[in-house]
Write a protein that holds these residues in place. Structure first.
Motif, PDB file in Angstrom:
ATOM      1  N   GLN A   1      56.837 -36.128  83.891  1.00 43.27           N
ATOM      2  CA  GLN A   1      56.086 -36.495  85.075  1.00 43.27           C
ATOM      3  C   GLN A   1      55.165 -37.679  84.835  1.00 43.27           C
TER       4      GLN A   1
ATOM      5  N   GLY B   1      53.556 -41.061  85.082  1.00 46.83           N
ATOM      6  CA  GLY B   1      53.625 -42.000  86.187  1.00 46.83           C
ATOM      7  C   GLY B   1      52.246 -42.406  86.633  1.00 46.83           C
ATOM      8  N   TYR B   2      52.191 -43.245  87.657  1.00 45.89           N
ATOM      9  CA  TYR B   2      50.913 -43.613  88.228  1.00 45.89           C
ATOM     10  C   TYR B   2      51.014 -43.576  89.742  1.00 45.89           C
ATOM     11  N   GLN B   3      49.854 -43.468  90.352  1.00 37.39           N
ATOM     12  CA  GLN B   3      49.773 -43.251  91.788  1.00 37.39           C
ATOM     13  C   GLN B   3      48.916 -44.329  92.421  1.00 37.39           C
TER      14      GLN B   3
ATOM     15  N   TYR C   1      54.182 -43.138  94.416  1.00 36.37           N
ATOM     16  CA  TYR C   1      54.311 -42.743  93.015  1.00 36.37           C
ATOM     17  C   TYR C   1      55.281 -43.694  92.304  1.00 36.37           C
ATOM     18  N   TYR C   2      54.909 -44.071  91.078  1.00 34.77           N
ATOM     19  CA  TYR C   2      55.726 -44.981  90.289  1.00 34.77           C
ATOM     20  C   TYR C   2      55.906 -44.412  88.885  1.00 34.77           C
TER      21      TYR C   2
ATOM     22  N   LYS D   1      59.633 -47.147  92.684  1.00 38.47           N
ATOM     23  CA  LYS D   1      58.918 -46.134  93.446  1.00 38.47           C
ATOM     24  C   LYS D   1      59.690 -44.825  93.396  1.00 38.47           C
TER      25      LYS D   1
ATOM     26  N   GLY E   1      56.467 -40.672  97.523  1.00 39.00           N
ATOM     27  CA  GLY E   1      55.215 -40.994  98.193  1.00 39.00           C
ATOM     28  C   GLY E   1      55.017 -40.140  99.426  1.00 39.00           C
TER      29      GLY E   1
END
Length: 1002
Positions: free
Chosen positions: A324, A326-328, A366-367, A384, A387
């Motif tokens: 999981q 990732g960055y937001q 979310y990426y 992406k 989201g």
């Protein structure tokens, strides 16, 4: 305009009248002017902004009062035969407070010459109150360095501490949990109806006064066992005024966020980054405008104001070895507005209409993020992965009538309604895609779809209600009668995405063919590799409501010139409804006495001794029905399979392994019988409180005081989920083994009860028939409920004298017991009134100790100094000791616990044990002290005629990023097995940041 005064009252005549009068408290959104004057004279009270005028007579004892006055500035004139004798100007009326304006002194004072009396009051104590409150006016809020939100202001009040960070924008009042507070806007309750956590808000500059009551509130207030936040909005006057504000909080002026690191627990992740917060960024910009003035002079007034906040925020999630990573990226658009019409039909009849819009729009994307543990580096992706588009909020409308029917009789009536929609639209969601996940430990697990569960697309909260209050002034008594009602409705829930089910791959392991699938309801493992797939269906939710009403009577009795006695009695009634609009819990005729006394020791409002005692009730919010009384579909159907579609991930060649869908909670979508949801005769959550204190003045400059408060939680509501008490009861009462098993399973499905005392349940015996199962406290096996709060508040304050003002508070407190309240901050649980606590007795072993909201020491200070007409500086500081820490683990693995661990224990670190040893609540030490300093500077250039202001506020000047809470699980995988996240920080205080402001007034 002169008056004959006594010599000892000369300072009163020149600055402020301090002599006592009949002092009576007021309703929650108006104030009172009271005092002494010459018998037979007339008092004329005129609002300097709107022209509202009231005339009252001074009685034979030389006393007068004018009640239910809108907040604002007034001129008070004493007249005889139409001739003015004396005048008091700049008399401030604040909400739910009294202002002493006296024109005569005590009989033992000598006569003075006639003098003209004008001016602003010196600091005096409010002898009309027996409770504890802090009032923040718009002028004070504008001068302070404080966050532009309700919570930041409330935290300035004594006895108020920040709640766990997992309950955003909440606070704990006097040792209560975050869900036990009540919030009002212009007299209408705006507390979150779904969870009781937080409230509706409004444009910050629309606040005219905000009152924070931390204890001892009178009989007109109910449904709160923490504190009350009471907001009155701005209103228009006889002069048109226009204003504007721009604030900018740039990311570049913010200090770097501190990373959250895996603690040193002897595991492979020691010292690695858990959350890479040094990549976080926040950039915010807001602008607002307002206008107010007369539509018809002296009769009809308008205030309208709005603000829009736009914020960009990036947060990074970096967990080594976790898919999981990732960055937001989030974009917020928050438009808010407030409008208010005030119609002075006549000086005896007032009508107010208020509208508030509070909406938050958020776009979340979310990426992907790749972590290289060898190089300890991160690669940010631009793909992406998902989201959401969120929108929360709606409009609030309030109407209020005030009628001064006679000099002694006042009637007020209020009605309001609010609707807030909550939408969550997943970006790129395709309802034809079946979500697929894989629980097998294989190199390339199957994964399809981005959304396993979806929130109801039509979720909302709606409230409506009103109140009627009658106030009768009868000599030394002010009698008040009132009735209020507040109904709320919430729609909320979740459903499985796609066609209503998802596939989950798992395995029994090779060689286990024919053995039962764990938790599979009799389904048997396949042969071969042992791999199988389950089709999971889940849906939970509905539309629920709570109806609350109460009535009260209160006598504010002026026993003597110096002593005020408040005698009140309130009756509370609560009804909670399930999705079928059937009552599942009700509490009727709950009597709540309120007693208060205020002694004006010297008779000049310079020293007040006060005490109060009362009982306070709290209803359960709507989310209790969501979990405990709603229809819940949760089934698994198990299959063997021969292949997997490479595109969809859906299994092919399926063969059933059981008898069809199986539900571990024995429910297949139908709601439980309402009579079985809660114990029979369930008592509400309620608390008793006693307080005593004093307030005094030092000359014409300072006010200081102290208050001691003791609060004891007498009853709470939570759920229990223990099979054993009902099973044993059934066997002891001659029921068959099958019936006993059914009754035990019914109780194990979690039923609401009053912890720490006897409860009677109505449980299904397996045939649909409810059996009444009466269980004593000993049969249930739980300890006595305990939450005790003791606090000593000390303060000293310098009211604004044209140059500076300031206040310092110190609170020494102790919050001890085994029940925090309706939520559980130890683990950040938000299931109000249905926490993990009390599920079975073993969870409450060693649970006595210092509770999460215990802050032994708390110092708060704020103030502002006007250096010149152009320059002003301000500061806000707080120093608080840390919250207690716990070590929670598995229940001890000993021979005597073998049966419990095998059959009933929760398979996780939820007990107050670590390494098979007791670890009582709070015994793991405390978190560090929190130390915060905020400073500000403002400049109003002379060339702009003081109508333009530039401001800079710097928050957390020393960038003290202190841990606010930690993971309190000490074990994972079994007793004595270290948890690699034990003690990991959950959140830090916000790093240093700056806020730039431009304000103009026209």
């Amino acid at each position: 305009m002169h008056s004959t005064l006594r010599r000892a009252a000369l300072c009163v005549a020149l600055g402020a009248a301090l002599s006592t009068g009949i002092a009576h408290a007021q309703s929650n959104i108006t104030g009172i002017i009271f005092g002494q004057a010459e018998p037979g004279t007339t008092i004329v009270i005129r609002n300097t902004t709107t022209g509202l005028s009231r005339t009252v007579q001074v009685d034979a004892n030389g006393r007068y009062r004018a009640t239910s006055l809108p907040d604002g500035m007034y001129t008070v004139t004493q007249q005889r035969g139409g001739e003015s004798l004396s005048v008091r100007e700049n008399v401030a009326v604040t909400i739910a407070s009294g202002t002493d304006v006296s024109f005569t002194a005590r009989a033992d004072m000598q006569d003075l010459d006639r003098v003209e009396v004008r001016g602003t009051y010196i600091p005096v104590t409010d002898v009309s109150q027996t409770d504890t409150r802090t009032v923040f006016t718009a002028d004070r809020l504008e001068r302070l360095t404080v966050g532009r939100n309700i919570q930041s202001v409330a935290l300035l009040a004594p006895g108020v501490v920040q709640a766990d960070s997992r309950y955003p924008n909440t606070a704990s009042f006097g040792g209560s949990s975050a869900s036990e507070n009540a919030f009002y806007i212009n007299g209408y309750a705006v507390t979150n109806p779904l969870t009781n956590l937080g409230s509706t808000t409004l444009p910050f500059d629309a606040i005219n006064q905000m009152q924070v009551i931390t204890g001892g509130y009178g009989a007109e207030f109910g449904r709160a066992t923490g504190g009350v936040v009471n907001i009155v909005t701005k209103r228009g006057g006889n002069e048109w005024e226009f204003g504007g504000l721009v604030t900018y909080t740039p990311s570049g002026a913010r200090a770097t966020y501190k990373n959250i690191i895996y603690p040193d627990n002897g595991t492979a992740s020691d010292g690695l980054v858990y959350q890479k917060r040094d990549e976080h960024s926040v950039n915010a910009f807001s602008y607002g405008v307002s206008a107010s003035g007369p539509l018809i002079k002296d009769r009809l007034f308008l205030y309208a104001g709005g603000e829009i906040t736009q914020q960009e925020q990036v947060g990074v999630l970096a967990r080594p070895g976790n898919a999981q990573n990732g960055y937001q990226a989030s974009d917020y658009d928050i438009p808010r507005w407030t409008a208010k019409l005030d119609w002075q039909i006549s000086d005896a009849h007032l009508l107010e209409l208020t509208a508030v819009s509070d909406v938050t729009k958020e776009s979340v994307s979310y990426y992907g993020l790749t972590y290289d543990p060898g190089a300890d580096t991160y690669q940010f992706g631009d793909r992406k992965t998902g989201g959401y588009l969120y929108e929360d909020g709606g409009e609030l409308y309030i109407g209020k009538y005030t009628g001064y029917l006679t000099d002694s009789l006042t009637l007020t009536a209020l009605y309001g309604t609010q609707k807030q929609d909550h939408t969550a639209d997943p970006v790129g969601y395709d309802p034809s895609v079946v979500y697929v996940s894989d629980s097998r430990s294989i190199a390339n697990p199957v994964q399809r779809g981005s959304y396993a569960q979806l929130a109801f697309p039509d979720a909302y909260d709606e409230t409506k209600g009103g109140r009627l209050d009658l106030e009768w002034s009868a000599g030394d008594h002010l009698l008040r009668f009132g009735y209020d009602r507040h109904d709320s409705e919430s729609r909320d829930g979740q459903v499985t995405s796609g066609p209503g089910y998802r596939w989950v791959y798992d395995t029994c392991g090779a060689g286990n063919g024919g053995t039962p699938i764990p938790g599979g309801g009799g389904a048997l493992c396949p042969g071969g590799s042992g791999d199988y797939v389950s089709q999971l269906r889940y849906a939970n939710g509905g539309t629920f409501s709570v109806k609350q009403w109460g009535y009260y009577v209160e006598d504010r009795w002026q026993v003597s010139d110096n002593v005020l006695l408040s005698l009140g009695l309130r009756n509370e009634n609560f009804e909670n409804y399930n999705a079928d609009d059937v009552i599942y819990v009700e509490q009727k005729d709950q009597w709540a006495p309120r007693l208060g006394v205020s002694w004006d020791v010297r008779g000049d409002s310079s020293l007040k001794l006060f005490a109060n005692a009362g009982r306070y009730h709290l209803a359960m919010p709507n989310n209790v029905a969501l979990r405990g009384a709603a229809g819940s579909l949760y089934t698994n159907e198990y299959f063997a399979f021969t292949g997997i579609d490479p595109v969809t991930g859906v299994p092919t060649g399926t063969t059933p392994l059981g008898d069809g869908p199986y539900s571990t909670n024995r429910e297949y979508g139908q709601a439980p019988d309402p009579a079985s949801v809660a114990a029979k005769g369930l008592k509400s959550h309620y608390q008793d409180e006693v307080a005593l204190g004093f307030e005094s003045t030092v000359g014409d400059t300072f006010t200081y005081g102290a208050r001691y408060v003791y609060r004891r939680l007498q009853s709470a509501i939570d759920d229990m989920c223990d099979y054993r008490p009902a099973y044993r009861w059934a066997i002891d009462n001659g029921y068959s083994e099958d019936v006993a098993d059914n009754l035990g399973n019914a109780l194990a499905n979690c039923r609401l009860f009053n912890p720490g005392e006897a409860n009677t349940f109505q449980l299904d015996d397996g045939s649909g028939t409810l059996v009444e199962v009466a269980l004593s406290k000993e049969q249930l096996g739980f300890p006595e409920l305990k939450r005790n709060y003791q606090g000593l508040d000390l303060f000293i304050e310098r009211p604004f004298n044209g140059t500076w003002f300031g206040r310092i508070d110190y609170t020494l407190s102790k919050n001890y017991g085994n029940a925090e309240g309706q939520v559980k901050s130890d683990i950040g649980q938000t299931d109000v009134s249905q926490t993990q606590d009390w599920d079975h007795p073993e969870l409450m072993e060693n649970a006595n100790g210092y509770l999460p909201n215990d802050r032994r020491h708390y110092i708060k200070a704020f103030g502002a100094y006007q250096i010149t007409d152009e320059w002003r500086v301000s500061a806000t500081a707080s120093l608080a000791s840390g919250r207690p820490k716990n070590c929670m683990g598995y229940y001890p693995d000993t021979p005597e616990n073998e049966e419990f661990n095998a059959l009933y224990a929760y398979g996780g670190p939820y007990y107050f044990y670590c390494n098979n040893q007791p670890t009582p609540r709070g015994s793991a030490g405390r978190l560090p002290w929190t130390k915060l300093l905020d400073v500000g500077v403002a400049y109003r250039p002379d060339f702009a005629g003081s109508r333009l202001e530039f401001g800079l506020d710097v928050f957390n000047v020393f960038n003290s990023q202190t841990e606010q809470n930690r993971i309190e699980y000490g074990e994972n995988g079994g007793p004595g097995v270290p948890y690699n996240q034990a003690g990991r920080v959950v959140s830090y205080t916000t790093p240093r940041y700056a806020r730039f402001t431009i304000r103009w007034d026209l």
